[in-house]
Design an enzyme around this catalytic site. Structure first.
Site, PDB file in Angstrom:
ATOM      1  N   LYS A  75       0.829  -1.203   0.000  1.00  0.00           N
ATOM      2  CA  LYS A  75       0.000   0.000   0.000  1.00  0.00           C
ATOM      3  C   LYS A  75       0.867   1.258   0.000  1.00  0.00           C
ATOM      4  CE  LYS A  75      -3.693   2.592   0.653  1.00  0.00           C
ATOM      5  NZ  LYS A  75      -4.584   2.835  -0.505  1.00  0.00           N
ATOM      6  N   GLY A  86      -7.979   7.469  -0.429  1.00  0.00           N
ATOM      7  CA  GLY A  86      -7.242   8.658  -0.015  1.00  0.00           C
ATOM      8  C   GLY A  86      -5.913   8.324   0.635  1.00  0.00           C
ATOM      9  N   ASN A  99       4.111   6.587  -7.005  1.00  0.00           N
ATOM     10  CA  ASN A  99       2.713   6.819  -7.348  1.00  0.00           C
ATOM     11  C   ASN A  99       2.479   8.283  -7.669  1.00  0.00           C
ATOM     12  OD1 ASN A  99      -0.021   7.008  -7.535  1.00  0.00           O
ATOM     13  ND2 ASN A  99      -0.442   6.381  -5.427  1.00  0.00           N
ATOM     14  N   CYS A 125      -2.117   9.203  -8.112  1.00  0.00           N
ATOM     15  CA  CYS A 125      -3.286   8.937  -7.289  1.00  0.00           C
ATOM     16  C   CYS A 125      -4.357   9.998  -7.511  1.00  0.00           C
ATOM     17  CB  CYS A 125      -2.950   8.882  -5.807  1.00  0.00           C
ATOM     18  SG  CYS A 125      -4.414   8.457  -4.838  1.00  0.00           S
ATOM     19  N   GLY A 139      -7.589  -4.472 -14.439  1.00  0.00           N
ATOM     20  CA  GLY A 139      -8.662  -5.407 -14.736  1.00  0.00           C
ATOM     21  C   GLY A 139      -8.264  -6.857 -14.900  1.00  0.00           C
ATOM     22  N   GLY A 155      -5.084  -6.255  -9.023  1.00  0.00           N
ATOM     23  CA  GLY A 155      -5.624  -5.428  -7.951  1.00  0.00           C
ATOM     24  C   GLY A 155      -7.002  -5.843  -7.490  1.00  0.00           C
TER      25      GLY A 155
END
Ligand SMILES: Cc1cc2nc3c(=O)[nH]c(=O)nc-3n(C[C@H](O)[C@H](O)[C@H](O)COP(=O)(O)OP(=O)(O)OC[C@H]3O[C@@H](n4cnc5c(N)ncnc54)[C@H](O)[C@@H]3O)c2cc1C
Ligand SMILES: Cc1cc2nc3c(=O)[nH]c(=O)nc-3n(C[C@H](O)[C@H](O)[C@H](O)COP(=O)(O)OP(=O)(O)OC[C@H]3O[C@@H](n4cnc5c(N)ncnc54)[C@H](O)[C@@H]3O)c2cc1C
Ligand SMILES: Cc1cc2nc3c(=O)[nH]c(=O)nc-3n(C[C@H](O)[C@H](O)[C@H](O)COP(=O)(O)O)c2cc1C
Ligand SMILES: Cc1cc2nc3c(=O)[nH]c(=O)nc-3n(C[C@H](O)[C@H](O)[C@H](O)COP(=O)(O)O)c2cc1C
Ligand code: FES
Ligand code: FES
Lengths: 313, 257, 313, 257
Positions: A45, A72, A127, A130, A244, A265
């Site tokens: 994460k 978030g 990342n 986001c 996906g 994911g």
């Protein structure tokens, strides 16, 4: 000899299957279901300097063949990840890819610098995409020069190879990819979620407290494949593909598009065993399709050689 | 331990308007530790609907390896679920979460069970276990209207049962909170819509109260951070609990509703 | 009194439901199933100056809750549309919205000029967003100034109001919307398809002969809703929303997001009766949700007033 | 006229490896005008798979209001279809397209029916109608391997039937074209993979030949331009035909394969 073993910058993968960041926490929950050492790698994460609570709830909403999330970037913060999560994960024989997030350059640099020193962190995933944090995040992911500059800064301080995670919410994904490659990225991970929304029929308001959220799941697979197809032909660094994936067939499609490894994911929520199941099925599917090794599939959709391996009657 | 199992549907019937009682055969009943735990159901092999649906375990039978859920058809998933017939297999993940603590009340004491709408089901198993233990149970169950009322008889078998309906078409007109005021109890267990839980938590701050929460879920096992709630009102404070793995049952005051 | 009747620039709509361009041909095929006069309007297939054959086949591929198409704007050309298709449609009491396409400015202007004079064409829809034509098309849809300039040119020659169809394949949809509004657009239609791809497991090649195609259907609904939500708050011209609509509930969601009418595309292939069915179900759903008229739903997700109309027990 | 109808499944069985014979009850049989027409099936109410699947009508019975399809489980849709049991309702759109012209061959003349794999089914109804009309029919049916062979007996009842398999595990080893060379006929009707159709068209340019084409479809009714094929080799020429509404059967040379 294994049909699945692969080498990527910083990573020796038993197989090209890894859970995608944010869909697997820090591994603990899924370790109830199977031995995490079976995985090619684990993308943990997103980690930020300080602990984050994230957005108010509802944080998820369902869509046709997909879901929206607006977590978030909730996470326990760098210190706790270094002292609790990573040491716990060290009991497994699996390389960790640390997902690094922040709202300003310094944040990224600070997290990258110290987390890249953790013994089981073999690569970083920056990342810059986001969609669920007000400041930073998305901006880094949509302006080539900003992304390039951030990549440079992170590379300067990282002890391990740096993968940059691209946002699909841009007009020109190739331009973004080339920018971060120029910035020194060792690899790319793509795609992050598409910004989407659902409305509550009864209240007339957005279902998500954050109003908009990131669309993931099978619904976005065609967009992910197209972007990987375009980017893989334009850059010389490997791509870890995602968006996906829920079956061995999907994995092959991503390799054909140009991916060198993949992440799973949303499918973990639908089937907690999806990763080991795909890892088991892949060799049989490769056999059936006539490939010696999965790497033969990479970029087959645009490489000259790829000829049909068999035909339907 | 959490299991993922293909479970045969033993029976499914509509016990009130849009309210279905579904019983399945499952080895995972042996893992159930308390009333109020839930399962996460994959409605269909197809990718639409994609996510699992959380449903509470309303009662279980370890000898027969069966458990029952009661749900209301609301949107896409539950509507599809209601079409499944006996013999069909359901992909179920569970048992999940932590249920109601039965040991918080002793034989001879009185437990008040307050349920609202589809919050009623998990209270049934709780009522059974408390009664078996010698606890006096009183039930206060709130529904929208007469046609939505279910399980009154079953609860009556275990103890006093008051029904309220918002439109007054059955039982007492109004909300469960109107009835509770006149009742005495040692411990209160409740499940239902958040406004109801808030009202109860506020009114009985001095009492021993346990609440079962609802939140939209992703994984259902604690990995995705979809279902969190804060444990304090402080803005800066980032401490939290996950409804799916730390809950769905919390002691009143433990989390911010 | 009708809950569905609406007025939009150039259009008096019996109801806000119309088939989307390219998913209904020029109406003939679906006239076998029901009286086209039931429709609020009809968005006809893109028309170009010269006849076009379009792309080689396969032109469609299925995706999870969606489909990819790469038709390539096949159409009989302006002359034939004016002399055959439009006169045939004139037998029905339904306003036609002519979808105008081309590869360069002159093409758009030429088609707009003459097709806007057809008696049953009440508005134009400028397709600056077709992902399936090599030149032009997409460029017009991704560069604000280019889009603005094209809109101006078309407005100058059009006898009827001009709606501009936006592409979702951009970083900043609001910027595009404002540009075409500044260019004089009377309304917007959104969204066109997302660029996507599928690979053939057996050959390793893209399924579509054109390689990439436009993603449509329920899969893209969350993206459409989000973009309409953002754009409707930023412009002062009405939006005809589309993207995955297949039920009356979907229509309400699009209105909540900010749409003033909607178009149904892919769903026509799944159920040829989808438009009349939605038109029948809408009044009942509005009743259930407590609305006098569908226009009350427009923008409810962001307008201040919108309070819950009822709650779940 | 095209109808959209919910049709009850009368029977479904696997008649060869991965080959299923599906019979449904439908009023739309009364609209069938020729062998070789097809229907467009919505496999499921769910949105995945989304598109309808085109399947040929392999035989029909207007008295019983039933028609039969034969299909191979290939991907998502047909695999789901194969799981549907008797009594289940299927959303079917049809009949679609133009079939084989039976009147192109007269009583006493010889018709050669050439099928490859799942191109075989539509030829069965054609064979029945030609036989009934007094036409001599010869069948040449090509399959991948023995386990994929179906309907040999049924075709034999109408006339000479030659089977070829690519691996030689049954009948003659090789392709249908190898067999045809030695046969004489007045009219040839064929359906199967494009390479086979091309070979036949090339070899029998001087003969009367009708081909049934396959193309990926969207609407199935002529509205979306997904299934077009060119009618001439000229680059600039934009004339075309739609497989769904102008075809699937064309006279050899009419369209570019
Ligand atoms: C721990 C827990 C226990 C529950 N127990 C029961 C029960 O015993 N009986 C019962 O009838 N209902 C129960 N619910 C509510 C039930 O999960 C929802 O009614 C159901 O998920 C709605 O799905 P749908 O497909 O009908 O609605 P849709 O609108 O199609 O659902 C779309 C998405 O939103 C989620 N969602 C929608 N409403 C809710 C809700 N109220 N709570 C959580 N997620 C929601 C769905 O899970 C799905 O992911 C419980 C919820 C939780 C969290
Ligand atoms: C006019 C016509 C008649 C047909 N008749 C028969 C028949 O009688 N028996 C039979 O077994 N098959 C027949 N086919 C082929 C059949 O339609 C495909 O095998 C089927 O659509 C595959 O769907 P799937 O879900 O198994 O595969 P998937 O790969 O899941 O399908 C994905 C998408 O591609 C399309 N598609 C995939 N393969 C084909 C194909 N070969 N042709 C057209 N579309 C395809 C599907 O319709 C769907 O839209 C016919 C096709 C056409 C065009
Ligand atoms: C609930 C949830 C949380 C996520 N959190 C993160 C995150 O913290 N960092 C990140 O880079 N991506 C995050 N993602 C994006 C995923 O890593 C992945 O890129 C995306 O979901 C597409 O893959 P999928 O369709 O297989 O889910 C998250 C996705 C989901 C669904
Ligand atoms: C087969 C097909 C052809 C299309 N052709 C056109 C076109 O010619 N012009 C245009 O503006 N949009 C065209 N579109 C886009 C649709 O009008 C619509 O914007 C898009 O499909 C999203 O709506 P939907 O999800 O309801 O299909 C086409 C879409 C499909 C599926
Ligand atoms: S639902 Fe994923 S953490 Fe609770
Ligand atoms: S499938 Fe749409 S035109 Fe043929």
């Amino acid at each position: 000899m294994s049909k699945l073993r692969l080498e990527l910058p910083g990573l020796t993968l038993k197989n090209p299957i890894m859970p995608a960041s944010g869909c697997f926490g820090f591994g603990k929950e899924y370790s109830q279901f199977y031995d995490l050492s079976k995985l090619g790698a684990i993308m943990i994460k997103a980690t930020t300097v300080e602990p984050r609570f994230g957005n108010p709830t509802p944080r998820v909403a369902e869509t046709s063949a997909g879901m929206l999330n607006a977590i978030g970037l909730q996470n326990p913060g760098l210190a706790s990840v270094l002292s609790n999560e990573l040491p716990w994960l060290a009991q497994y024989d699996v390389p960790i890819i640390a997902n690094v997030a922040g709202s300003q350059e310094e944040d990224y640099v600070a997290v990258a610098k110290s987390i890249s020193k953790a013994s089981n962190v073999h690569a970083l995933e920056i990342n810059i995409s986001c969609p669920n944090v007000k400041t930073g995040g998305i901006a880094f992911g949509t302006i080539p020069d900003v992304a390039k500059h951030l990549t440079k800064k992170v590379k300067d301080v990282s002890d391990v190879p740096v993968y940059v995670k691209l946002s699909p919410n841009v007009t020109n994904i190739v331009e973004m990819a080339k920018a971060v490659e120029a910035g020194g990225a060792d690899g790319l991970t793509m795609i992050n979620t598409l910004v989407g929304m659902r409305m509550d029929l009864k209240t007339g308001k957005p279902i998500l407290a954050n109003r908009t959220g990131g669309l993931s799941g099978p619904a976005i697979k065609p967009v992910a494949l197209r972007m990987i197809y375009e980017v893989s032909q334009a850059v010389n660094i490997p791509i870890i593909g995602m968006g996906g994936i829920e079956s061995a067939e999907d994995v092959i499609e991503f390799f054909y598009a140009g991916a060198s490894a993949v992440a799973v994911g949303t499918a973990n929520f639908v089937d907690p065993f999806v990763c080991p199941t795909i890892i088991e099925e892949l060799p049989l599917l490769l056999e059936k399709l006539g490939y010696e090794h999965i790497s033969e599939c990479t970029g087959r959709s645009w490489r000259k050689h790829g000829e049909p391996t068999y035909h339907r009657a | 331990m959490i299991k993922k199992e293909l479970c045969n549907i033993i029976s499914q019937e509509e016990i009130a308007t849009d309210i279905f009682e579904l019983t399945v055969e499952a080895q995972l009943v042996n893992e159930i530790t308390a009333p109020g735990q839930f399962v996460h159901i994959r409605i269909d092999k197809a990718l639409d609907p994609l996510l699992r649906r959380p449903l509470s375990i309303s009662s279980f039978n370890k000898v027969k390896s069966q458990f029952t859920m009661i749900y209301r058809t609301d949107g896409k998933g539950t509507t599809l679920l209601a079409e499944k017939r006996q013999g069909v297999q359901l992909d179920i993940l569970g048992p999940l979460g932590n249920g109601f603590p039965v040991d918080e009340v002793n034989a001879g004491e009185t437990a008040l069970l307050v349920g609202g709408g589809i919050g009623v089901p998990p209270l049934y198993e709780l009522s059974k276990q408390l009664t078996a233990k010698g606890v006096k149970v009183i039930h206060v169950l709130g529904f929208q209207t007469q046609s939505a009322v279910f399980f009154e008889q079953k609860f009556l078998e275990n103890g006093e049962t008051y029904i309220t309906t918002v439109d007054g078409s059955y039982g007492t007109k109004g909300f469960v909170t109107d009835i509770i005021r006149d009742l005495d109890f040692d411990c209160l267990y409740t499940c239902g819509p958040t406004p109801m839980l808030k009202a109860i938590e506020k009114e009985y701050a001095h009492k021993k109260v346990f609440l079962s929460l609802e939140e939209r879920m992703g994984c259902g096992v604690g990995a995705c951070f979809a279902c969190v709630c804060k444990t304090s009102n402080e803005q800066e404070d980032v401490s939290y609990k996950k409804v799916c793995s730390d809950g769905p049952v919390f002691r009143a005051g433990e989390v911010v509703l």
